[in-house]
Write a protein that holds these residues in place. Structure first.
Motif, PDB file in Angstrom:
ATOM      1  N   TYR A   1      15.150  -3.871 -23.157  1.00 55.39           N
ATOM      2  CA  TYR A   1      13.806  -3.884 -23.748  1.00 55.39           C
ATOM      3  C   TYR A   1      13.811  -4.774 -24.974  1.00 55.39           C
ATOM      4  O   TYR A   1      14.708  -4.678 -25.827  1.00 55.39           O
TER       5      TYR A   1
ATOM      6  N   LYS B   1       7.164   1.324 -21.830  1.00 56.03           N
ATOM      7  CA  LYS B   1       6.479   0.249 -21.116  1.00 56.03           C
ATOM      8  C   LYS B   1       7.093  -1.094 -21.507  1.00 56.03           C
ATOM      9  O   LYS B   1       7.302  -1.364 -22.693  1.00 56.03           O
ATOM     10  N   GLY B   2       7.426  -1.894 -20.524  1.00 53.94           N
ATOM     11  CA  GLY B   2       8.027  -3.199 -20.784  1.00 53.94           C
ATOM     12  C   GLY B   2       9.534  -3.218 -20.608  1.00 53.94           C
ATOM     13  O   GLY B   2      10.136  -4.296 -20.594  1.00 53.94           O
TER      14      GLY B   2
END
Length: 300
Positions: free
Chosen positions: A230, A268-269
């Motif tokens: 991330y 998220k991501g």
């Protein structure tokens, strides 16, 4: 082919279970016992070496209980503990010759064996130097030389590279790899790189139990879908570090690339990536249990 069988081996120290019903069968090859400090690795190795007696269970070599083999078992065993004893004013050669005599090696064989091991461990140029002048890496190499004097069928190495610099650790691993054919080598460590490339099988030990066993490929395969990358903002890093196990952190301009271990997508991501043995270690041993080794030292 040598075979070492541990059948429901258990060891209690007062009301503490250090090793809990461990059953494994080892044949020739390198076995890497991986676990945090306090996992019970040293206790298990001491029982394999006959230094400690199990509270319950049985250890057999080629089908015969090791307590019945007695001296015959000690003859086929080589042991390098975390802290091995030596005489600081002895030279390397005199120390090995002295131990060879203690192990009842005939003088003509002893001389050749000592020279062979000095060469194997890269100490031939230091054979006349006193041990008290040796670096940590040289001491560990001397330790493996003394463990090999009787050409053992079972070689047990407890935290053999602890405190060594990267160059000495690589040299030590190469020595171990060269010795693996036709004997059982048991290497206990909490340093992942020590066993990642040389162990035929890895045994993950936690709270006295073997929680997973297999090749590096097998134990890392079980981590698929649990390792993520991330690209985080600077102000996210502290929060992420408090929430997830982070195995790597790399600054990339204004961002920080994080490698995280999590059963589910951490945010998220985040994108899944291929796991490695360090990720396996972090997943299982992020929370270090109470140090059983401290209890052992008070009890023995």
């Amino acid at each position: 082919m040598p075979e070492l069988t541990l059948d429901r081996i258990t060891k209690h120290f007062k009301n503490k279970i250090a090793v809990d019903h461990v059953s494994i069968c080892l044949q020739d090859g390198v076995y890497g016992f991986l676990g945090a400090n306090g996992a019970g690795k040293t206790t298990l190795l001491r029982m394999i070496c006959g230094v400690l007696k199990p509270t319950a269970g049985e250890i057999r070599y080629n089908g015969i209980p090791i307590n019945k083999l007695d001296g015959d078992y000690r003859y086929i065993l080589g042991y390098l503990p975390q802290d091995f004893g030596y005489y600081p004013d002895f030279t390397a050669r005199r120390y090995l010759e002295y131990l060879a005599a203690c192990k009842a090696l005939p003088p003509n064989i002893s001389k050749e064996k000592v020279q062979e091991l000095l060469c194997l461990t890269g100490l031939e140029g230091e054979q006349k130097s006193k041990i008290k002048t040796f670096s940590g890496g040289m001491l560990r190499r001397l330790g493996i030389a003394q463990a090999l004097l009787n050409d053992p069928g079972i070689l047990v190495l407890d935290e053999p590279t602890s405190g060594l610099d990267p160059k000495e650790r690589i040299r030590f691993r190469n020595i171990v790899s060269s010795l693996s054919k036709g004997r059982i080598i048991i290497l206990s460590t909490h340093i992942v790189s020590d066993i990642e490339f040389i162990a035929d099988e890895i045994l993950l030990m936690k709270q006295g139990r073997i929680i997973e066993q297999g090749t590096t490929a097998k134990v890392t395969e079980n981590m698929h879908g649990k390792v993520w990358e991330y690209l985080a903002d600077q102000d996210e890093v502290h929060r992420m570090n408090d929430t997830f196990a982070i195995s790597n952190l790399k600054n990339e301009g204004e961002k920080v690339r994080l490698r995280l271990v999590s059963d589910t997508c951490p945010c998220k991501g985040a994108a899944p990536v291929s796991p490695g043995l360090e990720d396996v270690y972090l997943y299982h041993f992020e929370e270090v249990s109470e140090h059983v080794e401290h209890l052992e030292r008070r009890t023995i």
